[in-house]
Design a protein around this motif. Structure first.
Motif, PDB file in Angstrom:
ATOM      1  N   ARG A 198       0.821  -1.212   0.000  1.00  0.00           N
ATOM      2  CA  ARG A 198       0.000   0.000   0.000  1.00  0.00           C
ATOM      3  C   ARG A 198       0.854   1.260   0.000  1.00  0.00           C
ATOM      4  O   ARG A 198       0.580   2.207  -0.752  1.00  0.00           O
ATOM      5  CB  ARG A 198      -0.928  -0.025   1.213  1.00  0.00           C
ATOM      6  CG  ARG A 198      -1.882   1.154   1.294  1.00  0.00           C
ATOM      7  CD  ARG A 198      -2.936   0.936   2.347  1.00  0.00           C
ATOM      8  NE  ARG A 198      -2.375   0.829   3.689  1.00  0.00           N
ATOM      9  CZ  ARG A 198      -2.288  -0.311   4.366  1.00  0.00           C
ATOM     10  NH1 ARG A 198      -2.692  -1.445   3.829  1.00  0.00           N
ATOM     11  NH2 ARG A 198      -1.779  -0.325   5.593  1.00  0.00           N
ATOM     12  N   ARG A 199       1.916   1.302   0.803  1.00  0.00           N
ATOM     13  CA  ARG A 199       2.761   2.485   0.868  1.00  0.00           C
ATOM     14  C   ARG A 199       3.562   2.675  -0.426  1.00  0.00           C
ATOM     15  O   ARG A 199       3.807   3.804  -0.840  1.00  0.00           O
ATOM     16  CB  ARG A 199       3.704   2.387   2.061  1.00  0.00           C
ATOM     17  CG  ARG A 199       3.002   2.446   3.397  1.00  0.00           C
ATOM     18  CD  ARG A 199       2.262   3.760   3.579  1.00  0.00           C
ATOM     19  NE  ARG A 199       3.183   4.879   3.683  1.00  0.00           N
ATOM     20  CZ  ARG A 199       2.960   6.081   3.159  1.00  0.00           C
ATOM     21  NH1 ARG A 199       1.856   6.309   2.457  1.00  0.00           N
ATOM     22  NH2 ARG A 199       3.853   7.047   3.316  1.00  0.00           N
ATOM     23  N   THR A 200       3.949   1.574  -1.053  1.00  0.00           N
ATOM     24  CA  THR A 200       4.650   1.699  -2.333  1.00  0.00           C
ATOM     25  C   THR A 200       3.729   2.273  -3.399  1.00  0.00           C
ATOM     26  O   THR A 200       4.143   3.107  -4.211  1.00  0.00           O
ATOM     27  CB  THR A 200       5.181   0.334  -2.778  1.00  0.00           C
ATOM     28  OG1 THR A 200       5.996  -0.227  -1.740  1.00  0.00           O
ATOM     29  CG2 THR A 200       6.022   0.457  -4.032  1.00  0.00           C
ATOM     30  N   GLU A 201       2.463   1.848  -3.406  1.00  0.00           N
ATOM     31  CA  GLU A 201       1.497   2.378  -4.371  1.00  0.00           C
ATOM     32  C   GLU A 201       1.239   3.865  -4.128  1.00  0.00           C
ATOM     33  O   GLU A 201       1.074   4.637  -5.079  1.00  0.00           O
ATOM     34  CB  GLU A 201       0.191   1.592  -4.258  1.00  0.00           C
ATOM     35  CG  GLU A 201      -0.963   2.156  -5.068  1.00  0.00           C
ATOM     36  CD  GLU A 201      -0.724   2.077  -6.564  1.00  0.00           C
ATOM     37  OE1 GLU A 201      -1.304   2.907  -7.302  1.00  0.00           O
ATOM     38  OE2 GLU A 201       0.038   1.193  -6.993  1.00  0.00           O
ATOM     39  N   GLN A 202       1.219   4.279  -2.868  1.00  0.00           N
ATOM     40  CA  GLN A 202       0.982   5.684  -2.569  1.00  0.00           C
ATOM     41  C   GLN A 202       2.174   6.564  -2.935  1.00  0.00           C
ATOM     42  O   GLN A 202       1.997   7.715  -3.325  1.00  0.00           O
ATOM     43  CB  GLN A 202       0.649   5.835  -1.082  1.00  0.00           C
ATOM     44  CG  GLN A 202      -0.665   5.189  -0.673  1.00  0.00           C
ATOM     45  CD  GLN A 202      -0.871   5.160   0.825  1.00  0.00           C
ATOM     46  OE1 GLN A 202       0.035   5.503   1.589  1.00  0.00           O
ATOM     47  NE2 GLN A 202      -2.052   4.731   1.270  1.00  0.00           N
ATOM     48  N   LYS A 203       3.375   6.033  -2.825  1.00  0.00           N
ATOM     49  CA  LYS A 203       4.567   6.815  -3.153  1.00  0.00           C
ATOM     50  C   LYS A 203       4.912   6.761  -4.632  1.00  0.00           C
ATOM     51  O   LYS A 203       5.580   7.673  -5.135  1.00  0.00           O
ATOM     52  CB  LYS A 203       5.757   6.313  -2.326  1.00  0.00           C
ATOM     53  CG  LYS A 203       5.587   6.523  -0.831  1.00  0.00           C
ATOM     54  CD  LYS A 203       6.758   5.978  -0.048  1.00  0.00           C
ATOM     55  CE  LYS A 203       6.559   6.161   1.448  1.00  0.00           C
ATOM     56  NZ  LYS A 203       7.692   5.635   2.249  1.00  0.00           N
ATOM     57  N   ALA A 204       4.498   5.696  -5.318  1.00  0.00           N
ATOM     58  CA  ALA A 204       4.772   5.555  -6.755  1.00  0.00           C
ATOM     59  C   ALA A 204       3.475   5.241  -7.478  1.00  0.00           C
ATOM     60  O   ALA A 204       3.294   4.134  -7.992  1.00  0.00           O
ATOM     61  CB  ALA A 204       5.815   4.470  -6.993  1.00  0.00           C
ATOM     62  N   PRO A 205       2.533   6.181  -7.516  1.00  0.00           N
ATOM     63  CA  PRO A 205       1.236   5.902  -8.159  1.00  0.00           C
ATOM     64  C   PRO A 205       1.395   5.638  -9.647  1.00  0.00           C
ATOM     65  O   PRO A 205       2.144   6.324 -10.349  1.00  0.00           O
ATOM     66  CB  PRO A 205       0.430   7.182  -7.892  1.00  0.00           C
ATOM     67  CG  PRO A 205       1.462   8.250  -7.670  1.00  0.00           C
ATOM     68  CD  PRO A 205       2.626   7.578  -7.031  1.00  0.00           C
ATOM     69  N   GLY A 206       0.696   4.611 -10.123  1.00  0.00           N
ATOM     70  CA  GLY A 206       0.742   4.258 -11.537  1.00  0.00           C
ATOM     71  C   GLY A 206       1.938   3.419 -11.936  1.00  0.00           C
ATOM     72  O   GLY A 206       2.026   2.999 -13.094  1.00  0.00           O
ATOM     73  N   ARG A 207       2.849   3.152 -11.010  1.00  0.00           N
ATOM     74  CA  ARG A 207       4.050   2.372 -11.335  1.00  0.00           C
ATOM     75  C   ARG A 207       4.096   1.038 -10.612  1.00  0.00           C
ATOM     76  O   ARG A 207       5.096   0.336 -10.677  1.00  0.00           O
ATOM     77  CB  ARG A 207       5.301   3.182 -11.003  1.00  0.00           C
ATOM     78  CG  ARG A 207       5.425   4.470 -11.785  1.00  0.00           C
ATOM     79  CD  ARG A 207       6.798   5.074 -11.659  1.00  0.00           C
ATOM     80  NE  ARG A 207       7.012   5.739 -10.390  1.00  0.00           N
ATOM     81  CZ  ARG A 207       8.020   5.472  -9.580  1.00  0.00           C
ATOM     82  NH1 ARG A 207       8.876   4.504  -9.877  1.00  0.00           N
ATOM     83  NH2 ARG A 207       8.175   6.126  -8.434  1.00  0.00           N
ATOM     84  N   VAL A 208       3.024   0.682  -9.911  1.00  0.00           N
ATOM     85  CA  VAL A 208       2.967  -0.568  -9.173  1.00  0.00           C
ATOM     86  C   VAL A 208       1.963  -1.494  -9.858  1.00  0.00           C
ATOM     87  O   VAL A 208       0.839  -1.086 -10.153  1.00  0.00           O
ATOM     88  CB  VAL A 208       2.573  -0.335  -7.706  1.00  0.00           C
ATOM     89  CG1 VAL A 208       2.459  -1.653  -6.963  1.00  0.00           C
ATOM     90  CG2 VAL A 208       3.589   0.572  -7.026  1.00  0.00           C
TER      91      VAL A 208
END
Length: 297
Positions: A198-208
């Motif tokens: 979840r935190r990776t998606e929030q920091k890199a939106p559209g790249r996960v």
């Protein structure tokens, strides 16, 4: 909301009805992001007061290197990356776990409603809160590392809620190996799989991206052969078709990085190379075609 930064470590906020309250800046509160907070909340947990500020962080830009990474999540190794790195979420030490058991025994022997029971439970809660803080800190640092290093981040798609469901069953149909399943559930939840994703998606939106989990751990990343017997153990993978040897978690992460999951791809020969038709050698997990005969009139 009025916030004043006193020095590098301390600041103060004006709480309605209380006046100025000093608080110690954490690692996430330092810098210029603190004045941008719109609201805050003061709470009391495990004998400590906390001031939480609502700040919307800006997305981390992609490095632009075109790097793609696959992440295989497990219990022994929290996150195995396709580039060979293995990241583990910090857990409680052996000494801290012994302290938890000691305080739990004291709480069990103390009289009901006594101050000794409450004090023992408070110490247990403080140690468990320390583990939660370590897990959150690790997820924040690891997600930032992934967002800054890779352009595309691919996770193995896991239904964590179903994976950690209790096995106790019902009165009519009681479950089996309930205690073993409960221990596995605790070990799974202690890794922070969902928070990291979840935190990776929030920091890199559209790249996960999410890759279907089936066949990722049984597929050979070298030739594409799917065989259950290739997974020798939790850590060893030896392909029965081409003889490729690799760490099992690293092999799965390479398949995740390539987006190979769910549907078997054409196998490659172990000789001259190139893609060939599926061999007559069948696999235990390979879907087989169904032959249907239609009569002609």
């Amino acid at each position: 909301m009025v916030v004043q930064k006193l020095n590098r470590r301390w600041a103060q906020v004006k709480v309605p009805g209380c006046g100025w309250v000093r608080f110690r800046l954490s690692a996430k509160g330092k810098g210029a992001r603190l004045p941008a907070a719109k609201t805050f909340r003061v709470s009391y947990r495990n004998g400590q007061w906390h001031a939480a500020f609502a700040v919307v962080p800006e997305p981390i830009p992609a490095p632009g290197t075109g790097g793609v990474v696959g992440i295989d999540r497990g219990v022994r190794i929290t996150a195995a990356l396709s580039d060979g790195r293995k990241l583990n979420c910090p857990q409680l030490t052996v000494k801290e776990r012994a302290q938890i058991r000691k305080h739990q025994r004291r709480a069990a022997h103390a009289p009901k409603g006594s101050s000794r029971k409450a004090a023992a439970y408070a110490k247990v809660a403080g140690l468990k809160a320390r583990e939660v803080n370590r897990r959150k800190d690790w997820c924040e640092k690891t997600s930032t590392l992934l967002a800054r290093t890779y352009d595309v981040i691919r996770f193995e798609k896991l239904n964590i809620k179903n994976m950690t469901r209790s096995a106790k069953g019902t009165v009519e149909q009681p479950g089996r190996n309930v205690r073993q399943k409960a221990g596995l559930n605790r070990g799974t939840l202690a890794q922070g799989w969902g928070l990291l994703r979840r935190r990776t998606e929030q920091k890199a939106p559209g790249r996960v991206e999410d890759v279907p989990a089936p066949f990722t751990s049984l597929r050979c990343s070298a030739c594409g052969w799917i065989e259950k017997k290739s997974r020798k153990s939790q850590a060893d993978f030896v392909c029965v078709f081409c003889g490729f040897t690799c760490n099992a978690d690293e092999n799965a992460s390479i398949n995740v990085a390539a987006g190979q999951g769910g549907i078997p791809r054409p196998r490659q020969t172990a000789g001259a190379g190139g893609v060939t038709a599926a061999s007559s050698r069948s696999s235990a997990r390979e879907p087989q075609p169904i032959r249907v005969e239609i009569p002609l009139f």
